[in-house]
Design a protein around this motif. Structure first.
Motif, PDB file in Angstrom:
ATOM      1  N   ASP A  45       0.880  -1.162   0.232  1.00  0.00           N
ATOM      2  CA  ASP A  45      -0.078  -0.028   0.120  1.00  0.00           C
ATOM      3  C   ASP A  45       0.891   1.300   0.034  1.00  0.00           C
ATOM      4  O   ASP A  45       0.417   2.098  -0.510  1.00  0.00           O
ATOM      5  N   LEU A  46       2.092   1.194   0.556  1.00  0.00           N
ATOM      6  CA  LEU A  46       3.046   2.476   0.705  1.00  0.00           C
ATOM      7  C   LEU A  46       3.452   2.568  -0.891  1.00  0.00           C
ATOM      8  O   LEU A  46       3.613   3.764  -1.343  1.00  0.00           O
ATOM      9  N   LEU A  47       3.679   1.379  -1.760  1.00  0.00           N
ATOM     10  CA  LEU A  47       4.122   1.733  -2.978  1.00  0.00           C
ATOM     11  C   LEU A  47       3.117   2.319  -3.560  1.00  0.00           C
ATOM     12  O   LEU A  47       3.289   3.328  -4.506  1.00  0.00           O
ATOM     13  N   VAL A  48       1.595   1.981  -3.593  1.00  0.00           N
ATOM     14  CA  VAL A  48       0.492   2.718  -4.191  1.00  0.00           C
ATOM     15  C   VAL A  48       0.549   4.263  -3.874  1.00  0.00           C
ATOM     16  O   VAL A  48       0.660   5.163  -4.614  1.00  0.00           O
ATOM     17  N   THR A  49       0.705   4.557  -2.572  1.00  0.00           N
ATOM     18  CA  THR A  49       0.774   5.876  -2.186  1.00  0.00           C
ATOM     19  C   THR A  49       2.007   6.690  -2.837  1.00  0.00           C
ATOM     20  O   THR A  49       1.763   7.782  -3.079  1.00  0.00           O
ATOM     21  N   ALA A  50       3.103   5.993  -2.582  1.00  0.00           N
ATOM     22  CA  ALA A  50       4.401   6.762  -3.296  1.00  0.00           C
ATOM     23  C   ALA A  50       4.301   6.841  -4.734  1.00  0.00           C
ATOM     24  O   ALA A  50       4.742   7.750  -5.351  1.00  0.00           O
ATOM     25  N   ARG A  82       1.766   3.837 -18.609  1.00  0.00           N
ATOM     26  CA  ARG A  82       2.945   4.530 -18.084  1.00  0.00           C
ATOM     27  C   ARG A  82       3.919   3.603 -17.835  1.00  0.00           C
ATOM     28  O   ARG A  82       3.840   2.777 -17.021  1.00  0.00           O
ATOM     29  N   HIS A  83       5.254   4.219 -18.160  1.00  0.00           N
ATOM     30  CA  HIS A  83       6.383   3.482 -17.764  1.00  0.00           C
ATOM     31  C   HIS A  83       7.259   4.456 -17.225  1.00  0.00           C
ATOM     32  O   HIS A  83       7.311   5.669 -17.941  1.00  0.00           O
ATOM     33  N   ASN A  84       7.944   4.406 -16.066  1.00  0.00           N
ATOM     34  CA  ASN A  84       8.679   5.453 -15.482  1.00  0.00           C
ATOM     35  C   ASN A  84       9.870   4.793 -15.073  1.00  0.00           C
ATOM     36  O   ASN A  84       9.982   4.086 -13.922  1.00  0.00           O
ATOM     37  N   ASP A  85      10.848   4.686 -15.645  1.00  0.00           N
ATOM     38  CA  ASP A  85      12.340   4.107 -15.165  1.00  0.00           C
ATOM     39  C   ASP A  85      12.982   5.016 -14.100  1.00  0.00           C
ATOM     40  O   ASP A  85      12.566   6.042 -13.930  1.00  0.00           O
ATOM     41  N   TYR A  86      14.062   4.180 -13.530  1.00  0.00           N
ATOM     42  CA  TYR A  86      14.701   4.818 -12.564  1.00  0.00           C
ATOM     43  C   TYR A  86      14.012   5.263 -11.184  1.00  0.00           C
ATOM     44  O   TYR A  86      14.413   6.041 -10.435  1.00  0.00           O
ATOM     45  N   ILE A  87      12.873   4.499 -11.065  1.00  0.00           N
ATOM     46  CA  ILE A  87      11.935   4.856  -9.871  1.00  0.00           C
ATOM     47  C   ILE A  87      12.544   4.443  -8.740  1.00  0.00           C
ATOM     48  O   ILE A  87      12.129   5.321  -7.568  1.00  0.00           O
ATOM     49  N   HIS A  88      13.368   3.699  -8.574  1.00  0.00           N
ATOM     50  CA  HIS A  88      14.192   3.190  -7.101  1.00  0.00           C
ATOM     51  C   HIS A  88      15.273   4.484  -6.652  1.00  0.00           C
ATOM     52  O   HIS A  88      15.424   4.698  -5.858  1.00  0.00           O
ATOM     53  N   TYR A  89      15.668   5.359  -7.877  1.00  0.00           N
ATOM     54  CA  TYR A  89      16.300   6.484  -7.750  1.00  0.00           C
ATOM     55  C   TYR A  89      15.397   7.773  -7.499  1.00  0.00           C
ATOM     56  O   TYR A  89      15.990   8.514  -6.615  1.00  0.00           O
ATOM     57  N   GLU A  90      14.384   7.916  -8.209  1.00  0.00           N
ATOM     58  CA  GLU A  90      13.728   9.355  -7.918  1.00  0.00           C
ATOM     59  C   GLU A  90      12.915   9.127  -6.748  1.00  0.00           C
ATOM     60  O   GLU A  90      12.739   9.995  -6.282  1.00  0.00           O
ATOM     61  N   ALA A  92      12.412   8.024  -2.951  1.00  0.00           N
ATOM     62  CA  ALA A  92      13.057   7.235  -2.016  1.00  0.00           C
ATOM     63  C   ALA A  92      12.134   6.204  -1.275  1.00  0.00           C
ATOM     64  O   ALA A  92      12.528   5.236  -0.744  1.00  0.00           O
ATOM     65  N   ALA A  93      10.831   6.603  -0.934  1.00  0.00           N
ATOM     66  CA  ALA A  93       9.946   5.700  -0.274  1.00  0.00           C
ATOM     67  C   ALA A  93       9.947   4.243  -1.171  1.00  0.00           C
ATOM     68  O   ALA A  93      10.154   3.221  -0.403  1.00  0.00           O
ATOM     69  N   ILE A  94       9.882   4.453  -2.524  1.00  0.00           N
ATOM     70  CA  ILE A  94       9.854   3.077  -3.302  1.00  0.00           C
ATOM     71  C   ILE A  94      11.384   2.465  -3.331  1.00  0.00           C
ATOM     72  O   ILE A  94      11.369   1.177  -3.198  1.00  0.00           O
ATOM     73  N   GLY A  95      12.246   3.151  -3.486  1.00  0.00           N
ATOM     74  CA  GLY A  95      13.392   2.740  -3.479  1.00  0.00           C
ATOM     75  C   GLY A  95      13.788   1.986  -2.323  1.00  0.00           C
ATOM     76  O   GLY A  95      14.731   0.797  -2.308  1.00  0.00           O
ATOM     77  N   GLU A  96      13.286   2.319  -0.991  1.00  0.00           N
ATOM     78  CA  GLU A  96      13.710   1.464   0.130  1.00  0.00           C
ATOM     79  C   GLU A  96      12.852   0.240   0.218  1.00  0.00           C
ATOM     80  O   GLU A  96      13.583  -0.600   0.487  1.00  0.00           O
ATOM     81  N   ILE A  97      11.684   0.112  -0.155  1.00  0.00           N
ATOM     82  CA  ILE A  97      11.277  -0.987  -0.239  1.00  0.00           C
ATOM     83  C   ILE A  97      11.661  -2.098  -1.402  1.00  0.00           C
ATOM     84  O   ILE A  97      11.817  -3.145  -1.176  1.00  0.00           O
TER      85      ILE A  97
END
Length: 303
Positions: A45-50, A82-90, A92-97
């Motif tokens: 659910d945090l992934l959805v919010t982020a 929709r496709h968005n590359d480097y989401i783990h970089y841009e 922080a919340a998604i990258g941590e998960i």
């Protein structure tokens, strides 16, 4: 202070979720694996919010340059997939998960590797529009687009943000296709599927199967919320239309083993292939891109 080694430690409960020897054998034979539940409802659910915050314009940091082949949906593109590359970089919340050690440990078991790094991550949103052409992802395998990587053990984790089935256009594997001897030359196969005709790709799939003395067996991945599907970098896969009444949300997390490194790769006309990383990551002593740059390719598991 927590050491880097300690930061990769798993709990007893997490160790129970690692692939068994028979699971690893299944992956080696079939080219895909569906994990047990490895993410909690709260994490998903945090992934959805982020992701909604990201779509609304929030960035914790932005890429210093935009590579030529960057997939990057913006609102001006409209109601397409929709496709968005480097989401783990841009984000922080998604990258941590996405850096959760358990996902790296599972990948390491499947790839038979001592370490796993993120290679790329793409946030995906497939709108609930059955006739939307961009919702269809034609047959391809990821290794085609990673010609500048030395590894043959790279793999991808597909993480939906909800229960995901055929109605939503789930990812579909071509069973055992990672073991096929491929026909065709590098110039053709290294072209991105977005630049190729879908009918041509379907025919290419059939021809490859025939050349390998087998048939095309398509396996739609039915993925419950919190579970993750993994597939080998040479496993053909694609996805169909979203005919449900809600968007299909997911992240495609591409993973590299610790031995992967950059290599020069040229087409028959002498032109050199490049990957998006090549204008972003730090340089090695010989001036070539460093695919272990922790800013873009962080290590998420070391066993």
């Amino acid at each position: 202070m927590t050491s880097q080694v300690d930061s990769f430690a798993l709990t007893d409960e997490e160790r129970e979720l690692l692939p068994s020897d028979s699971d690893v054998q299944f992956y080696l034979e079939h080219g895909w694996f569906l994990s047990p539940r490895i993410f909690s409802d709260a994490e998903v659910d945090l992934l959805v919010t982020a992701s909604e915050q990201f779509y609304a314009g929030h960035r914790d940091r932005v890429l210093p340059v935009r590579p030529a082949r960057l997939a990057y949906w913006e609102p001006s593109a409209g109601a397409v997939q929709r496709h968005n590359d480097y989401i783990h970089y841009e984000s922080a919340a998604i990258g941590e998960i996405l850096r959760k050690p358990l996902i790296g440990a599972i990948a390491a078991r499947l790839a038979q590797a001592d370490a796993i790094r993120i290679f790329q991550s793409t946030l995906i949103y497939k709108p609930a529009r059955p006739a939307e052409e961009t919702n269809i992802v034609p047959w391809h395998f990821d290794r085609h687009y990673w010609a500048t990587s030395t590894s043959e053990r790279m793999l991808t984790a597909f993480l939906p943000f909800h229960d995901c089935d055929e109605e939503m256009g789930t990812i579909t594997m071509v069973d055992g296709s990672h073991r096929w001897q491929e026909i065709g030359g590098n110039d053709e196969t290294s072209r991105h599927f977005a630049d190729r005709d879908r009918t041509q790709l379907e025919e290419m799939l059939r021809e490859n199967a025939e050349a390998n003395g087998t048939e095309v067996r398509k396996v739609p991945m039915i993925i419950p919320k919190g579970h993750v599907s993994f597939h080998h970098c040479r496993t053909y896969h694609g996805s169909g239309a979203n005919v449900s009444d809600r968007p299909r949300r997911a992240i495609s997390l591409h993973l590299q083993d610790g031995d992967n490194a950059y290599r020069k790769f040229k087409l028959s006309d002498g032109s050199q292939v490049s990957y998006n990383h090549d204008v972003l990551v730090r340089r090695q002593t010989d001036g070539t891109p460093d695919y272990s740059d922790p800013e873009y390719c962080p290590t998420i598991w070391r066993g």
